[in-house]
Design an enzyme around this catalytic site. Structure first.
Site, short mmCIF file in Angstrom:
data_model
loop_
_atom_site.label_atom_id
_atom_site.label_comp_id
_atom_site.label_asym_id
_atom_site.label_seq_id
_atom_site.Cartn_x
_atom_site.Cartn_y
_atom_site.Cartn_z
NE ARG A 213 -10.27 -5.20 0.85
CZ ARG A 213 -9.50 -4.17 1.25
NH1 ARG A 213 -10.04 -3.09 1.77
NH2 ARG A 213 -8.18 -4.19 1.10
NE ARG B 11 -3.88 0.66 1.87
CZ ARG B 11 -5.11 0.79 2.36
NH1 ARG B 11 -5.34 1.60 3.39
NH2 ARG B 11 -6.11 0.13 1.83
CG HIS C 193 -8.34 0.08 -2.80
ND1 HIS C 193 -7.55 -1.00 -2.43
CD2 HIS C 193 -9.09 0.39 -1.70
CE1 HIS C 193 -7.80 -1.30 -1.16
NE2 HIS C 193 -8.72 -0.47 -0.70
CG ASP D 89 -13.43 6.53 -1.34
OD1 ASP D 89 -13.45 6.43 -0.09
OD2 ASP D 89 -12.38 6.39 -2.01
CB CYS E 103 -13.89 1.29 -0.01
SG CYS E 103 -13.31 3.00 0.07
CD GLN F 266 -13.08 -1.94 -0.51
OE1 GLN F 266 -12.20 -1.74 0.32
NE2 GLN F 266 -14.24 -2.49 -0.18
N1 NVA Z 1 -9.87 6.79 -1.64
C1 NVA Z 1 -9.52 6.38 -0.30
C2 NVA Z 1 -9.76 4.92 -0.12
C3 NVA Z 1 -9.45 4.38 1.25
C4 NVA Z 1 -9.65 2.91 1.36
C5 NVA Z 1 -8.08 6.72 -0.03
O1 NVA Z 1 -7.24 6.50 -0.92
O2 NVA Z 1 -7.78 7.24 1.04
N1 CP Z 2 -11.20 0.02 2.46
C1 CP Z 2 -9.93 -0.02 2.90
O1 CP Z 2 -8.99 -0.32 2.14
O2 CP Z 2 -9.79 0.22 4.22
P1 CP Z 2 -8.43 0.48 5.01
O3 CP Z 2 -7.86 1.78 4.52
O4 CP Z 2 -8.83 0.52 6.45
O5 CP Z 2 -7.48 -0.65 4.72
#
Ligand code: NVA
Ligand code: CP
Length: 302
Positions: free
Chosen positions: A288, A102, A129, A220, A260, A132
């Site tokens: 997940r 990540r 992502h 989101d 998500c 997800q």
């Molecule tokens: N768009 C959000 C998704 C978090 C799971 C982010 O990147 O922070």
């Molecule tokens: N939806 C998601 O990826 O959650 P986290 O950021 O908590 O891993």
């Protein structure tokens, strides 16, 4: 060897196969049946950004499959001190069986994969992502039928989740309407590629036009990780992009709501929607675990 850097790394039949296996694994776990298919295997998890669901699901998933997961962050490893990605990838992949990352730039996971001797999984970048969407498509099927041929409405930022919904349309065969404000549209090349692959995707600025009669509404946060300083500016730009009861009323009465998570009630979604009868966000989060266990098996057992 296969990597999972975007959903485009999967053929449609593979996506379906992974989700079928995810339901089997979910049943086995609920029934307390052993499914230690990755005994002795180790997953390295590299986190350059925060996470609740992704970390818990990958770490627990590896444990349930009989393997082990290793949490690595940039603060406590040489990754944060400038060791080249190429060197880190060669070294880490020489000791583990898969690597989950990540991070910010999609190019980082791509470069890591280029030098890795084991499968690499994208667990969120600024661009995509994909994990997800596996869980989201699984959740749709859990509550309904196959998502193929159904219409999904995305409301809000043309961000990493929007991009993965776009890529997912080519794999899972759903139609997609995106309602995004000007200046926050999804990446044009991702959109074009999906359309070239035959996906049916509409982009509008009109939330009600995008959500009328759809089978699934999803959204989101307005400011993703790394965009915290833009929060105030984005609150203005997205003020008309909340998924509220009016939006859910214009969708099909049977429409589901997904997010998500983490969510900001009162911003991108009204509390009455996320905590309401059409919301499946808790199943979505749990899935997940199951979807990623199936993904890990897919990548590690060939
Ligand atoms: N768009 C959000 C998704 C978090 C799971 C982010 O990147 O922070
Ligand atoms: N939806 C998601 O990826 O959650 P986290 O950021 O908590 O891993």
């Amino acid at each position: 060897m296969r990597h999972f850097l975007t959903l485009l790394d999967l053929k449609s039949f593979e996506g379906t196969q992974i989700l079928e296996r995810a339901f089997e694994l979910k049943n086995m776990q609920k029934e307390g049946k052993s499914h230690r298919t990755l005994e002795g295997k180790t997953l390295a998890m590299i986190f350059d950004k925060a996470s609740t669901r992704t970390r818990v699901s990958f770490e627990t998933g590896m444990y349930q499959l009989g393997g082990h997961a290793l949490f690595l962050d940039s603060k406590s490893t040489q990754l944060g001190r400038g060791e080249p990605i190429e060197d880190s990838a060669r070294v880490i992949s020489s000791m583990v069986d898969a690597v989950m990352i990540r991070t910010f730039d999609q190019s980082m996971v791509e470069k890591f994969a280029q030098y890795s001797s084991v499968p690499v999984i994208n667990a969120l970048t600024d661009l995509t992502h994909p994990c997800q969407i596996l869980a989201d498509v699984m959740t749709y099927k859990q509550h309904n039928d196959s998502i193929q041929g159904k219409t999904v409405a995305w409301v809000g930022d043309g961000n990493n989740m929007a991009h993965s919904w776009i890529n997912g349309a080519t794999v899972f065969g759903y139609n997609l309407n995106l309602a995004c404000p000007e200046g926050y549209l999804p990446d044009a090349s991702i959109l074009q590629h999906a359309r070239d692959m035959g996906a049916s995707i509409e982009v509008t600025q009109d939330v009600l036009a995008a959500t009328a009669g759809v089978d699934l509404v999803t959204t989101d946060v307005w400011a993703s990780m790394g965009q915290e300083e833009e929060q105030a500016e984005r609150e203005q730009a997205f003020a008309d992009y909340m998924v509220n009861d009016t939006v859910m009323r214009i969708a099909k009465p049977t429409a589901l709501f997904m997010h998500c998570l983490p969510a900001h009630r009162g911003e991108e979604v009204a509390a009455s929607v996320i905590d309401g009868r059409q919301s499946v966000v808790w199943d979505e989060a749990e899935n997940r675990l199951h979807a990623q266990k199936a993904l890990l098996e897919f990548l590690l057992i060939q």
